[in-house]
Design a protein around this motif. Structure first.
Motif, PDB file in Angstrom:
ATOM      1  N   TYR A 150       2.013   8.290   4.543  1.00  0.00           N
ATOM      2  CA  TYR A 150       3.314   7.663   4.320  1.00  0.00           C
ATOM      3  C   TYR A 150       3.176   6.340   3.562  1.00  0.00           C
ATOM      4  N   VAL A 151       2.200   5.539   3.973  1.00  0.00           N
ATOM      5  CA  VAL A 151       1.997   4.250   3.297  1.00  0.00           C
ATOM      6  C   VAL A 151       1.633   4.495   1.823  1.00  0.00           C
ATOM      7  N   ALA A 152       0.748   5.490   1.585  1.00  0.00           N
ATOM      8  CA  ALA A 152       0.361   5.806   0.208  1.00  0.00           C
ATOM      9  C   ALA A 152       1.581   6.268  -0.588  1.00  0.00           C
ATOM     10  N   ALA A 153       2.393   7.137   0.012  1.00  0.00           N
ATOM     11  CA  ALA A 153       3.583   7.645  -0.686  1.00  0.00           C
ATOM     12  C   ALA A 153       4.540   6.504  -1.016  1.00  0.00           C
ATOM     13  N   CYS A 154       4.693   5.583  -0.092  1.00  0.00           N
ATOM     14  CA  CYS A 154       5.609   4.458  -0.325  1.00  0.00           C
ATOM     15  C   CYS A 154       5.132   3.620  -1.503  1.00  0.00           C
ATOM     16  N   LEU A 155       3.845   3.289  -1.500  1.00  0.00           N
ATOM     17  CA  LEU A 155       3.366   2.346  -2.515  1.00  0.00           C
ATOM     18  C   LEU A 155       3.193   2.976  -3.889  1.00  0.00           C
ATOM     19  N   LEU A 156       2.637   4.206  -3.917  1.00  0.00           N
ATOM     20  CA  LEU A 156       2.319   4.795  -5.226  1.00  0.00           C
ATOM     21  C   LEU A 156       3.497   5.514  -5.870  1.00  0.00           C
ATOM     22  N   LEU A 157       4.331   6.135  -5.042  1.00  0.00           N
ATOM     23  CA  LEU A 157       5.392   6.953  -5.616  1.00  0.00           C
ATOM     24  C   LEU A 157       6.784   6.370  -5.408  1.00  0.00           C
ATOM     25  N   ALA A 158       7.034   5.900  -4.205  1.00  0.00           N
ATOM     26  CA  ALA A 158       8.400   5.434  -3.946  1.00  0.00           C
ATOM     27  C   ALA A 158       8.676   4.067  -4.578  1.00  0.00           C
ATOM     28  N   LEU A 159       7.722   3.158  -4.479  1.00  0.00           N
ATOM     29  CA  LEU A 159       7.967   1.819  -5.010  1.00  0.00           C
ATOM     30  C   LEU A 159       8.280   1.820  -6.520  1.00  0.00           C
ATOM     31  N   PRO A 160       7.529   2.589  -7.322  1.00  0.00           N
ATOM     32  CA  PRO A 160       7.895   2.635  -8.746  1.00  0.00           C
ATOM     33  C   PRO A 160       9.316   3.146  -8.988  1.00  0.00           C
ATOM     34  N   ILE A 161       9.767   4.084  -8.150  1.00  0.00           N
ATOM     35  CA  ILE A 161      11.148   4.571  -8.307  1.00  0.00           C
ATOM     36  C   ILE A 161      12.125   3.481  -7.902  1.00  0.00           C
ATOM     37  N   PHE A 162      11.747   2.738  -6.892  1.00  0.00           N
ATOM     38  CA  PHE A 162      12.572   1.608  -6.487  1.00  0.00           C
ATOM     39  C   PHE A 162      12.742   0.649  -7.673  1.00  0.00           C
ATOM     40  N   TYR A 163      11.635   0.385  -8.351  1.00  0.00           N
ATOM     41  CA  TYR A 163      11.706  -0.515  -9.516  1.00  0.00           C
ATOM     42  C   TYR A 163      12.553   0.093 -10.634  1.00  0.00           C
TER      43      TYR A 163
END
Ligand code: PHE
Length: 451
Positions: A46-59
């Motif tokens: 989950y932490v990996a998914a948040c940082l690598l995939l979700a955060l860029p979409i957030f940006y």
């Protein structure tokens, strides 16, 4: 032209965005999904998914929102005029409304459970009967409908107040209060005899549990929890001032969301173990198990159980409200900006529409449980449609738009506030948005299709 409203400060931006992100996703969904996929190993995924995939979409979403200063539909129209992209923008106006329709039903459950706690309904019955109360409640036709109606009324009420008067004020009080509440429950939970096994379950990863299925679930949860792919973050970002650092507010939101999820897990799971129950028992985990645990915790003193239980359901309700508000706000922004509709009219029309669809979802646990759409009950169908498909699809659209449609110069200028901040990190983020994130989402789609 009318001056667009703004959030007052960085704290307000993060509080409102975190208010949207932190919700039932963290407190109701994260603990049981984590329980189903095996604890500590899932946390790592989950932490990996948040940082690598979700955060860029957030940006990507916040970048589009602030660059265009529009709702999702208007944003695409403004940044890519005359192209089909605006229909993609329209999709993300519709999906949060679908999401709200069934989210409000679960929000209603927390309203009901707060009332049940306050009226000593959980302490009036033997502990063993408590888990059955949930089944009885959701299968009855009227009670959940009243609760759903009450929740939707609250949501519309706050949205009517506008960005500064309503959402900002509400988030500023609700978020810190929620944080303290959950923390208090965590401390209480950890002192229970037997809680240690729960802590171990959350900290000792079993790597045999790292499967493709768990990876897809982790990413789906990241989307749901960070409110991605439905234009919520885009819409909120359209209210952010030009000199605000998008990277900092995005990171602040993602970290608070992650923290809330972890705190919720550490508050819920050890208590589940302490009571000798199963962490993988599904969506009912919070609503079925916790009041039972609170009852036991009180050790025969109803006031103690009632207090702990009420505090917990106030927290869930606050979190659900700030998220639901952000779902409705997407549609309201569209109707006021694009159709010139009055805020009041737009809010009531949309809240009413979502409420009506929500009725079907609510009844699908009782009188309409036999009605199936593609093999699912109405509630399950909407949940799968949103979290498995619409959210990732929206995320894919946003990240492709920023990575491949907008010019690099434009993206760089927005992300670095005209070369004043984040100039070094930009390359890495841009690479993630262009390549890593879209591929990751496509993998999730394929996993969902093949499973
Ligand atoms: N992130 C919210 C939660 O965790 C749900 C949500 C999804 C809110 C999409 C807005 C948009 O409960």
């Amino acid at each position: 032209m009318k001056q667009r409203e703004h959030f007052g400060s960085r704290f307000a931006v993060i509080a409102a965005m975190a208010g949207s992100a932190v919700g039932l996703g963290n407190i109701w969904r994260f603990p049981y999904i984590l329980g189903e996929y095996g604890g500590a190993a899932f946390i790592l995924l989950y932490v990996a998914a948040c940082l690598l995939l979700a955060l860029p979409i957030f940006y990507a979403e916040s970048l589009i929102g602030r660059a265009s200063r529009s709702d999702t539909f208007g944003a695409m129209k403004k940044l890519a005029p005359g192209t089909a992209w605006r229909w993609a923008g329209l999709l993300t106006v519709v999906s949060p409304l679908l999401l709200l329709s069934y989210y409000s039903v679960v929000g209603g459950w927390s309203v009901e459970y707060l009332f049940k706690s306050l009226s000593f309904s959980f302490t009036d019955v033997p502990a063993d009967d408590i888990p059955h109360l949930f089944g009885r409640f959701i299968s009855s036709p009227w009670q959940p409908l009243f609760a759903h109606t009450a929740f939707m009324g609250l949501v519309a009420g706050v949205v009517l107040g506008g960005v500064k008067g309503g959402i900002e004020k509400f988030s500023k009080v609700a978020m810190p209060a929620l944080f303290l509440l959950i923390l208090a429950i965590l401390v209480y939970s950890l002192t229970l005899p037997g809680a240690g096994r729960g802590v171990e379950y959350l900290l000792k990863p079993d790597f045999s549990k790292v499967t493709a299925d768990a990876g897809a679930a982790a990413l789906g949860q990241a989307f749901f929890s960070l409110s991605l792919g439905v234009g919520t973050i885009l819409t909120y970002a359209s209210y952010i001032k030009k000199d605000e650092n998008l990277m900092v507010s995005g990171l602040g939101t993602a970290v608070s969301d992650l923290l809330f999820a972890l705190i919720a897990a550490f508050a819920v799971i050890p208590a589940v173990f302490a009571a000798g129950l199963q962490p993988g028992s599904g969506p009912g985990l919070v609503f079925e198990t916790l009041p039972y645990i609170f009852h036991k915790m009180g050790q025969g003193v109803p006031l103690v159980s009632t207090l702990v239980s009420s505090v917990f359901f106030v927290a869930i309700l606050a979190a659900a409200l700030t998220s639901a508000i952000s779902m409705l706000e997407v549609g309201v922004a569209f109707l006021t900006d694009e159709r010139g509709m009055k805020r009041r009219t737009a809010t009531w029309i949309l809240a009413f529409g979502c409420w009506a669809v929500g009725i079907l979802c609510s009844l699908s646990f009782g009188p309409l449980s036999h009605v199936k759409v593609l093999g699912y009950t109405f509630f399950d169908f909407l949940d799968h449609l949103c979290s498995d498909w619409l959210l990732p699809l929206g995320g894919l659209i946003f990240t492709l738009f920023v990575g491949w449609k907008m010019s690099k110069k434009e993206v760089r200028n927005e992300f670095t506030n005209g070369e004043t901040v984040n100039t070094r990190i930009f390359g890495v983020i841009y690479f993630l948005m262009r390549f890593v994130t879209p591929v990751g989402i496509v993998i999730v789609f394929l996993t969902n299709l093949l499973m």
